[in-house]
Design a protein around this motif. Structure first.
Motif, PDB file in Angstrom:
ATOM      1  N   ALA A  73       0.826  -1.211   0.000  1.00  0.00           N
ATOM      2  CA  ALA A  73       0.000   0.000   0.000  1.00  0.00           C
ATOM      3  C   ALA A  73       0.860   1.261   0.000  1.00  0.00           C
ATOM      4  O   ALA A  73       0.568   2.224  -0.730  1.00  0.00           O
ATOM      5  CB  ALA A  73      -0.930  -0.009   1.210  1.00  0.00           C
ATOM      6  N   ILE A  74       1.927   1.261   0.789  1.00  0.00           N
ATOM      7  CA  ILE A  74       2.812   2.428   0.824  1.00  0.00           C
ATOM      8  C   ILE A  74       3.497   2.616  -0.521  1.00  0.00           C
ATOM      9  O   ILE A  74       3.597   3.738  -1.032  1.00  0.00           O
ATOM     10  CB  ILE A  74       3.836   2.300   1.974  1.00  0.00           C
ATOM     11  CG1 ILE A  74       3.129   2.401   3.321  1.00  0.00           C
ATOM     12  CG2 ILE A  74       4.922   3.347   1.856  1.00  0.00           C
ATOM     13  CD1 ILE A  74       4.001   2.065   4.511  1.00  0.00           C
ATOM     14  N   LEU A  75       3.951   1.515  -1.120  1.00  0.00           N
ATOM     15  CA  LEU A  75       4.633   1.618  -2.411  1.00  0.00           C
ATOM     16  C   LEU A  75       3.686   2.077  -3.518  1.00  0.00           C
ATOM     17  O   LEU A  75       4.072   2.867  -4.382  1.00  0.00           O
ATOM     18  CB  LEU A  75       5.278   0.288  -2.769  1.00  0.00           C
ATOM     19  CG  LEU A  75       6.245   0.305  -3.926  1.00  0.00           C
ATOM     20  CD1 LEU A  75       7.352   1.327  -3.688  1.00  0.00           C
ATOM     21  CD2 LEU A  75       6.835  -1.063  -4.142  1.00  0.00           C
ATOM     22  N   VAL A  76       2.450   1.615  -3.494  1.00  0.00           N
ATOM     23  CA  VAL A  76       1.461   2.087  -4.476  1.00  0.00           C
ATOM     24  C   VAL A  76       1.226   3.584  -4.301  1.00  0.00           C
ATOM     25  O   VAL A  76       1.183   4.337  -5.280  1.00  0.00           O
ATOM     26  CB  VAL A  76       0.141   1.288  -4.351  1.00  0.00           C
ATOM     27  CG1 VAL A  76      -0.995   1.971  -5.085  1.00  0.00           C
ATOM     28  CG2 VAL A  76       0.325  -0.126  -4.875  1.00  0.00           C
ATOM     29  N   ALA A  77       1.092   4.041  -3.063  1.00  0.00           N
ATOM     30  CA  ALA A  77       0.871   5.472  -2.816  1.00  0.00           C
ATOM     31  C   ALA A  77       2.053   6.310  -3.289  1.00  0.00           C
ATOM     32  O   ALA A  77       1.871   7.362  -3.918  1.00  0.00           O
ATOM     33  CB  ALA A  77       0.614   5.706  -1.322  1.00  0.00           C
ATOM     34  N   ILE A  78       3.279   5.850  -3.008  1.00  0.00           N
ATOM     35  CA  ILE A  78       4.461   6.590  -3.452  1.00  0.00           C
ATOM     36  C   ILE A  78       4.533   6.629  -4.972  1.00  0.00           C
ATOM     37  O   ILE A  78       4.833   7.668  -5.571  1.00  0.00           O
ATOM     38  CB  ILE A  78       5.744   5.961  -2.868  1.00  0.00           C
ATOM     39  CG1 ILE A  78       5.807   6.143  -1.357  1.00  0.00           C
ATOM     40  CG2 ILE A  78       6.989   6.554  -3.513  1.00  0.00           C
ATOM     41  CD1 ILE A  78       6.904   5.342  -0.682  1.00  0.00           C
ATOM     42  N   SER A  79       4.244   5.513  -5.618  1.00  0.00           N
ATOM     43  CA  SER A  79       4.330   5.441  -7.079  1.00  0.00           C
ATOM     44  C   SER A  79       3.283   6.315  -7.751  1.00  0.00           C
ATOM     45  O   SER A  79       3.567   6.971  -8.757  1.00  0.00           O
ATOM     46  CB  SER A  79       4.190   3.999  -7.542  1.00  0.00           C
ATOM     47  OG  SER A  79       5.245   3.221  -7.037  1.00  0.00           O
ATOM     48  N   VAL A  80       2.083   6.340  -7.208  1.00  0.00           N
ATOM     49  CA  VAL A  80       1.039   7.206  -7.770  1.00  0.00           C
ATOM     50  C   VAL A  80       1.416   8.668  -7.576  1.00  0.00           C
ATOM     51  O   VAL A  80       1.273   9.489  -8.492  1.00  0.00           O
ATOM     52  CB  VAL A  80      -0.335   6.883  -7.133  1.00  0.00           C
ATOM     53  CG1 VAL A  80      -1.362   7.932  -7.474  1.00  0.00           C
ATOM     54  CG2 VAL A  80      -0.806   5.511  -7.589  1.00  0.00           C
ATOM     55  N   ALA A  81       1.934   9.005  -6.410  1.00  0.00           N
ATOM     56  CA  ALA A  81       2.369  10.386  -6.165  1.00  0.00           C
ATOM     57  C   ALA A  81       3.521  10.768  -7.090  1.00  0.00           C
ATOM     58  O   ALA A  81       3.580  11.899  -7.579  1.00  0.00           O
ATOM     59  CB  ALA A  81       2.787  10.554  -4.707  1.00  0.00           C
ATOM     60  N   ALA A  82       4.427   9.847  -7.365  1.00  0.00           N
ATOM     61  CA  ALA A  82       5.539  10.125  -8.277  1.00  0.00           C
ATOM     62  C   ALA A  82       5.039  10.326  -9.702  1.00  0.00           C
ATOM     63  O   ALA A  82       5.552  11.168 -10.437  1.00  0.00           O
ATOM     64  CB  ALA A  82       6.553   8.991  -8.242  1.00  0.00           C
ATOM     65  N   GLN A  83       4.038   9.555 -10.081  1.00  0.00           N
ATOM     66  CA  GLN A  83       3.470   9.700 -11.429  1.00  0.00           C
ATOM     67  C   GLN A  83       2.781  11.052 -11.582  1.00  0.00           C
ATOM     68  O   GLN A  83       2.865  11.679 -12.629  1.00  0.00           O
ATOM     69  CB  GLN A  83       2.473   8.567 -11.698  1.00  0.00           C
ATOM     70  CG  GLN A  83       2.033   8.451 -13.115  1.00  0.00           C
ATOM     71  CD  GLN A  83       3.136   7.955 -14.040  1.00  0.00           C
ATOM     72  OE1 GLN A  83       3.982   7.175 -13.653  1.00  0.00           O
ATOM     73  NE2 GLN A  83       3.133   8.430 -15.266  1.00  0.00           N
TER      74      GLN A  83
END
Length: 115
Positions: free
Chosen positions: A37-47
């Motif tokens: 969940a944390i990695l998905v949130a970071i990746s979406v924020a990076a996108q």
């Protein structure tokens, strides 16, 4: 290579890994879901936003993933152990790529240069 998308795929893998590898319900189950969940949130924020911070956060999550079998003591469980080690290495490379892409495309502001 679009590193935030690779980070998203890795995060989704962490979300489904407890079901695929049939982790025992408890700490390992929630541990994998939390990392995913944390990695998905970071990746979406990076996108959405860009910048080097997202790459550093992914590298921190990768380091935690690789060290967690030793810290939390689940070295005897082969699937969670190798999942966290191998995917942690891939996640570290993704974090490095995300941070490097931010340098190439305009630093912390995330602005893409036309040159």
């Amino acid at each position: 290579m679009n590193a935030p998308r690779i980070g998203l795929v890795i995060g989704l893998w962490y979300l489904v890994a407890p079901f695929v590898w049939r982790y025992p319900f408890g700490f390992l189950w929630w541990h994998s879901l939390m990392i995913g969940a944390i990695l998905v949130a970071i990746s979406v924020a990076a996108q959405i936003g860009g910048g080097r911070l997202h790459g550093w956060l992914v590298m921190g999550m990768a380091l935690y993933s690789m060290l967690s079998p030793f810290v939390h003591g689940y070295l005897s469980l082969s699937f969670p152990l190798w999942n966290d080690l191998v995917i942690g290495v891939v996640m570290m490379a993704t974090g490095v790529a995300m941070a490097a892409a931010a340098l190439e495309y305009g630093g912390d502001a995330g602005e893409r240069s036309l040159a």
